[in-house]
Design an enzyme around this catalytic site. Structure first.
Site, mmCIF file in Angstrom:
data_model
loop_
_atom_site.group_PDB
_atom_site.id
_atom_site.type_symbol
_atom_site.label_atom_id
_atom_site.label_comp_id
_atom_site.label_asym_id
_atom_site.label_seq_id
_atom_site.Cartn_x
_atom_site.Cartn_y
_atom_site.Cartn_z
ATOM 1 N N TYR A 164 0.826 -1.216 0.000
ATOM 2 C CA TYR A 164 0.000 0.000 0.000
ATOM 3 C C TYR A 164 0.864 1.272 0.000
ATOM 4 C CZ TYR A 164 -3.266 3.469 2.073
ATOM 5 O OH TYR A 164 -4.007 4.582 2.363
ATOM 6 N N LEU A 182 5.230 -10.523 -2.417
ATOM 7 C CA LEU A 182 3.802 -10.563 -2.773
ATOM 8 C C LEU A 182 2.976 -11.337 -1.742
ATOM 9 C CD1 LEU A 182 3.958 -10.999 -6.677
ATOM 10 C CD2 LEU A 182 3.843 -8.886 -5.334
ATOM 11 N N SER A 209 6.461 3.485 13.022
ATOM 12 C CA SER A 209 5.051 3.707 13.331
ATOM 13 C C SER A 209 4.905 4.497 14.626
ATOM 14 C CB SER A 209 4.380 2.338 13.494
ATOM 15 O OG SER A 209 3.150 2.470 14.148
ATOM 16 N N TYR A 245 3.711 -6.657 16.845
ATOM 17 C CA TYR A 245 3.981 -5.854 15.648
ATOM 18 C C TYR A 245 4.696 -4.556 16.041
ATOM 19 C CZ TYR A 245 3.017 -2.051 12.448
ATOM 20 O OH TYR A 245 3.153 -0.929 11.670
ATOM 21 N N LYS A 278 8.787 -2.733 15.569
ATOM 22 C CA LYS A 278 9.176 -1.378 15.134
ATOM 23 C C LYS A 278 10.122 -0.758 16.165
ATOM 24 C CE LYS A 278 6.650 -1.438 11.405
ATOM 25 N NZ LYS A 278 7.295 -1.634 10.099
#
Ligand code: UDP
Length: 333
Positions: free
Chosen positions: A11, A33, A124, A149, A153
């Site tokens: 994205y 992918l 993030s 997650y 980061k």
């Protein structure tokens, strides 16, 4: 510059590749992918008239990365490739730690072998954790998160900071994204998560398209002006442009430097729902349900450092974000 863009079919990555091409850079995409479609490369070509070089590669594969670095004079890396589903990371922490950390470490090791010294990292706002007051500023202690997650980061920011200390000629820019939404004006690129979306705007898009029955607003009893959570939503094209500014900064400086990429203001869930309805003339069915575990009531960026040092600020409005999101979602496959 020749730039390796890991996760460049995703994205944010795909929008960044478009901006890089349009600015005259040579992006090289490495993407496995796992959460993107191959025809994104065709779509980038349709938009820009240029076809980026694409390798279907898992960035944990050092040999594959070496082949890419041997074939192209890579000046810098923009590293997007990572697993990003917060909820899944809570259920499958090892999958997230293994993939996200291994990918970053492998890339850094191969970069070192090839003498590549510029790294832009997709971080993030989650690194500010649950205890900092908002608006978040870069100098706040950012060593916490509320999901595996988010911890990946935090950890990769730490790895990059330590690496820059050890290698004074290395440059790392840590971009702390707030909530990217919106889509390319062509309607060809946008956020297209696999399965039922977890994030708010892709979910709204599916409801508007009639593929999901209604939106559940997670919590209406927060201590915010309308009782729903507030976030700093920014247009993905603004975010993509931020990466170009970060690249310039990265090439001109040494050491690790963090920047918030956000608009600097908060928008509530209900405000976003209303903006989507009026921007697109669509009735969006929703109900207010219970809170989602782990959600913070409100946060947004202090975006002044990026403005001062990168010369970047978000220019798109919430209406732009809502209109472009729907323009993409209504044609989504
Ligand atoms: N949200 C919601 N319904 C949904 C998805 C999200 O009300 O189906 C809310 C969520 O509680 C949060 C905001 O929308 O306040 C943004 O959520 P998202 O998952 O997009 O981003 P986050 O800031 O949580 O990473």
């Amino acid at each position: 510059m020749t730039i390796l863009v890991t996760g460049g079919a995703g994205y944010i990555g795909s929008h960044t590749v478009v901006e890089l091409l349009q600015a005259g850079h040579t992006p090289i995409i490495a993407d496995d992918l796992s959460n993107a479609r191959a025809d994104v490369i065709d779509r980038i070509e349709t938009i820009t008239g240029q076809r980026p070089v694409f390798y279907q590669t898992d960035c944990k594969d050092a040999a594959a990365l070496r082949r890419i670095f041997s074939s192209h004079p890579i000046d810098a890396v923009i590293h997007f490739a990572a697993f990003k589903a917060v909820g899944e990371s809570v259920k499958l922490p090892l999958k997230y730690y293994r993939n996200n950390l291994d990918t970053a470490l492998t890339l850094l090791e191969v970069m070192e072998e090839f003498g590549c010294k510029n790294f832009v990292f997709s971080s993030s706002a989650t690194v500010y954790g649950p205890n900092n007051p908002y608006p978040y500023r870069e100098e706040m202690k950012a060593i916490e998160s509320s999901s595996p997650y988010g911890w990946t980061k935090v950890m990769i920011e730490r790895i990059l900071t330590d690496y820059c200390t050890a290698k004074p000629d290395f440059s790392a820019v840590l971009l702390r994204y707030f909530n990217p939404i919106g889509a390319h004006e062509s309607g060809l690129l946008g956020d297209e998560p696999n399965g039922i979306p977890n994030n708010l705007m892709p979910y709204i898009g599916r409801v508007a398209a009639g593929q999901l029955e209604k939106l559940t607003v997670f919590g209406g009893d927060y201590d915010t002006p309308d009782g729903t959570c507030q976030r700093d939503y920014l247009h993905v094209v603004d975010l993509a442009v931020g990466h170009l500014k970060a690249l310039q900064y990265c090439a001109a400086h040494k050491g690790a430097e963090a920047f918030n990429l956000g608009t600097g203001s908060g928008v509530s869930v209900l405000e976003l729902v209303n903006a989507f309805q009026s921007a697109n003339g669509i009735d969006l069915p929703y109900t207010v349900g219970p809170r989602r575990e782990g959600d913070l009531p409100a946060f947004w960026a202090d975006a002044s450092k990026a403005k001062t040092l990168l010369g970047w600020e978000a220019v798109h409005t919430v209406e732009d974000m809502c209109r472009s999101s729907w323009n993409f979602a209504k044609n989504a496959r």
